[in-house]
Design a protein around this motif. Structure first.
Motif, PDB file in Angstrom:
ATOM      1  N   ALA A  29      18.311   7.906   2.758  1.00 21.72           N
ATOM      2  CA  ALA A  29      17.072   8.611   3.090  1.00 21.72           C
ATOM      3  C   ALA A  29      16.578   9.446   1.911  1.00 21.72           C
ATOM      4  O   ALA A  29      15.385   9.481   1.610  1.00 21.72           O
ATOM      5  CB  ALA A  29      17.280   9.491   4.320  1.00 21.72           C
ATOM      6  N   ALA A  30      17.502  10.124   1.236  1.00 24.44           N
ATOM      7  CA  ALA A  30      17.122  10.934   0.072  1.00 24.44           C
ATOM      8  C   ALA A  30      16.580  10.054  -1.045  1.00 24.44           C
ATOM      9  O   ALA A  30      15.627  10.434  -1.736  1.00 24.44           O
ATOM     10  CB  ALA A  30      18.314  11.749  -0.416  1.00 24.44           C
ATOM     11  N   PHE A  31      17.171   8.865  -1.219  1.00 25.00           N
ATOM     12  CA  PHE A  31      16.690   7.941  -2.247  1.00 25.00           C
ATOM     13  C   PHE A  31      15.270   7.478  -1.917  1.00 25.00           C
ATOM     14  O   PHE A  31      14.398   7.464  -2.786  1.00 25.00           O
ATOM     15  CB  PHE A  31      17.627   6.740  -2.371  1.00 25.00           C
ATOM     16  CG  PHE A  31      17.165   5.742  -3.388  1.00 25.00           C
ATOM     17  CD1 PHE A  31      17.388   5.967  -4.740  1.00 25.00           C
ATOM     18  CD2 PHE A  31      16.497   4.598  -3.011  1.00 25.00           C
ATOM     19  CE1 PHE A  31      16.943   5.060  -5.695  1.00 25.00           C
ATOM     20  CE2 PHE A  31      16.053   3.685  -3.947  1.00 25.00           C
ATOM     21  CZ  PHE A  31      16.280   3.918  -5.294  1.00 25.00           C
ATOM     22  N   ALA A  32      15.017   7.107  -0.669  1.00 23.51           N
ATOM     23  CA  ALA A  32      13.678   6.663  -0.272  1.00 23.51           C
ATOM     24  C   ALA A  32      12.654   7.766  -0.499  1.00 23.51           C
ATOM     25  O   ALA A  32      11.547   7.511  -0.983  1.00 23.51           O
ATOM     26  CB  ALA A  32      13.678   6.226   1.196  1.00 23.51           C
ATOM     27  N   GLU A  33      13.033   8.994  -0.189  1.00 23.74           N
ATOM     28  CA  GLU A  33      12.125  10.113  -0.418  1.00 23.74           C
ATOM     29  C   GLU A  33      11.895  10.330  -1.913  1.00 23.74           C
ATOM     30  O   GLU A  33      10.775  10.568  -2.358  1.00 23.74           O
ATOM     31  CB  GLU A  33      12.675  11.387   0.204  1.00 23.74           C
ATOM     32  CG  GLU A  33      11.752  12.559   0.007  1.00 23.74           C
ATOM     33  CD  GLU A  33      12.353  13.870   0.475  1.00 23.74           C
ATOM     34  OE1 GLU A  33      11.571  14.824   0.601  1.00 23.74           O
ATOM     35  OE2 GLU A  33      13.567  13.961   0.699  1.00 23.74           O
ATOM     36  N   ALA A  40       9.645   2.818  -2.918  1.00 27.44           N
ATOM     37  CA  ALA A  40      10.555   2.625  -1.782  1.00 27.44           C
ATOM     38  C   ALA A  40      10.282   1.313  -1.050  1.00 27.44           C
ATOM     39  O   ALA A  40      11.194   0.750  -0.449  1.00 27.44           O
ATOM     40  CB  ALA A  40      10.451   3.800  -0.816  1.00 27.44           C
ATOM     41  N   ARG A  41       9.053   0.818  -1.105  1.00 28.54           N
ATOM     42  CA  ARG A  41       8.751  -0.477  -0.484  1.00 28.54           C
ATOM     43  C   ARG A  41       9.355  -1.634  -1.266  1.00 28.54           C
ATOM     44  O   ARG A  41       9.479  -2.735  -0.750  1.00 28.54           O
ATOM     45  CB  ARG A  41       7.238  -0.685  -0.373  1.00 28.54           C
ATOM     46  CG  ARG A  41       6.613   0.029   0.801  1.00 28.54           C
ATOM     47  CD  ARG A  41       5.176  -0.417   1.017  1.00 28.54           C
ATOM     48  NE  ARG A  41       4.287  -0.036  -0.073  1.00 28.54           N
ATOM     49  CZ  ARG A  41       3.666   1.134  -0.170  1.00 28.54           C
ATOM     50  NH1 ARG A  41       3.841   2.042   0.754  1.00 28.54           N
ATOM     51  NH2 ARG A  41       2.878   1.381  -1.185  1.00 28.54           N
ATOM     52  N   ASN A  42       9.725  -1.392  -2.517  1.00 25.96           N
ATOM     53  CA  ASN A  42      10.216  -2.455  -3.381  1.00 25.96           C
ATOM     54  C   ASN A  42      11.648  -2.261  -3.849  1.00 25.96           C
ATOM     55  O   ASN A  42      12.152  -3.029  -4.671  1.00 25.96           O
ATOM     56  CB  ASN A  42       9.292  -2.585  -4.588  1.00 25.96           C
ATOM     57  CG  ASN A  42       7.931  -3.082  -4.156  1.00 25.96           C
ATOM     58  OD1 ASN A  42       7.780  -4.239  -3.832  1.00 25.96           O
ATOM     59  ND2 ASN A  42       6.951  -2.189  -4.107  1.00 25.96           N
ATOM     60  N   ALA A  43      12.315  -1.253  -3.337  1.00 25.17           N
ATOM     61  CA  ALA A  43      13.704  -0.988  -3.695  1.00 25.17           C
ATOM     62  C   ALA A  43      14.385  -0.291  -2.525  1.00 25.17           C
ATOM     63  O   ALA A  43      13.753   0.462  -1.790  1.00 25.17           O
ATOM     64  CB  ALA A  43      13.769  -0.098  -4.928  1.00 25.17           C
ATOM     65  N   SER A  44      15.673  -0.546  -2.366  1.00 23.18           N
ATOM     66  CA  SER A  44      16.409   0.132  -1.302  1.00 23.18           C
ATOM     67  C   SER A  44      17.805   0.479  -1.770  1.00 23.18           C
ATOM     68  O   SER A  44      18.436  -0.262  -2.509  1.00 23.18           O
ATOM     69  CB  SER A  44      16.476  -0.745  -0.047  1.00 23.18           C
ATOM     70  OG  SER A  44      17.190  -1.932  -0.314  1.00 23.18           O
ATOM     71  N   CYS A  45      18.257   1.630  -1.338  1.00 19.75           N
ATOM     72  CA  CYS A  45      19.600   2.099  -1.658  1.00 19.75           C
ATOM     73  C   CYS A  45      20.539   1.547  -0.591  1.00 19.75           C
ATOM     74  O   CYS A  45      20.339   1.776   0.598  1.00 19.75           O
ATOM     75  CB  CYS A  45      19.632   3.620  -1.665  1.00 19.75           C
ATOM     76  SG  CYS A  45      21.258   4.276  -2.051  1.00 19.75           S
ATOM     77  N   ARG A  46      21.560   0.832  -1.027  1.00 13.17           N
ATOM     78  CA  ARG A  46      22.489   0.199  -0.097  1.00 13.17           C
ATOM     79  C   ARG A  46      23.814   0.920   0.023  1.00 13.17           C
ATOM     80  O   ARG A  46      24.657   0.518   0.798  1.00 13.17           O
ATOM     81  CB  ARG A  46      22.717  -1.256  -0.504  1.00 13.17           C
ATOM     82  CG  ARG A  46      21.490  -2.103  -0.394  1.00 13.17           C
ATOM     83  CD  ARG A  46      20.944  -1.976   1.027  1.00 13.17           C
ATOM     84  NE  ARG A  46      19.690  -2.657   1.193  1.00 13.17           N
ATOM     85  CZ  ARG A  46      19.553  -3.815   1.827  1.00 13.17           C
ATOM     86  NH1 ARG A  46      20.597  -4.417   2.325  1.00 13.17           N
ATOM     87  NH2 ARG A  46      18.363  -4.340   1.947  1.00 13.17           N
ATOM     88  N   GLY A  47      24.014   1.960  -0.754  1.00 16.68           N
ATOM     89  CA  GLY A  47      25.250   2.713  -0.614  1.00 16.68           C
ATOM     90  C   GLY A  47      25.633   3.432  -1.888  1.00 16.68           C
ATOM     91  O   GLY A  47      24.934   3.381  -2.897  1.00 16.68           O
ATOM     92  N   LEU A  48      26.763   4.078  -1.812  1.00 15.53           N
ATOM     93  CA  LEU A  48      27.297   4.874  -2.905  1.00 15.53           C
ATOM     94  C   LEU A  48      28.565   4.192  -3.399  1.00 15.53           C
ATOM     95  O   LEU A  48      29.483   3.923  -2.618  1.00 15.53           O
ATOM     96  CB  LEU A  48      27.600   6.288  -2.398  1.00 15.53           C
ATOM     97  CG  LEU A  48      28.042   7.328  -3.380  1.00 15.53           C
ATOM     98  CD1 LEU A  48      26.973   7.595  -4.430  1.00 15.53           C
ATOM     99  CD2 LEU A  48      28.376   8.620  -2.641  1.00 15.53           C
TER     100      LEU A  48
END
Length: 98
Positions: A29-33, A40-48
């Motif tokens: 959520a912090a990454f999307a923000e 954010a529409r073209n990238a997503s954080c999948r984990g740490l």
């Protein structure tokens, strides 16, 4: 709050920030923000990852380049939102074709 617009990502990041057991959703959520709506529409954080880098999937190599250029700023924003140092960098990979 009247007159104060907040994104869903901002609300989720804030809600999860203080919960250690919710690190993965808080980081996503912090990454999307931190990215803002366009990125954010073209990238997503999948984990740490174990080394502290965020695993990020980009829709194309052009978006991967944008993420690489913005990596220090994105990590700074994620850490600021979570009020602790979590993101040490980005591991950027291309998302599989849909």
């Amino acid at each position: 709050m009247r007159g104060h617009r907040r994104t869903v990502a901002a609300v989720l990041a804030e809600a999860f920030a203080a919960r250690p057991e919710a690190t993965s959703p808080a980081v996503a959520a912090a990454f999307a923000e931190a990215c803002g709506p366009g990125l954010a529409r073209n990238a997503s954080c999948r984990g740490l990852l174990r080394d502290g880098r965020l695993l990020v999937l980009a829709r194309s190599s052009a978006w991967a380049d944008q993420l690489a250029a913005a990596a220090p700023l994105l990590c700074e924003r994620v850490n600021a939102r979570l009020r602790r140092r979590v993101a040490e960098g980005l591991e950027i990979r291309l998302a599989p074709e849909r």
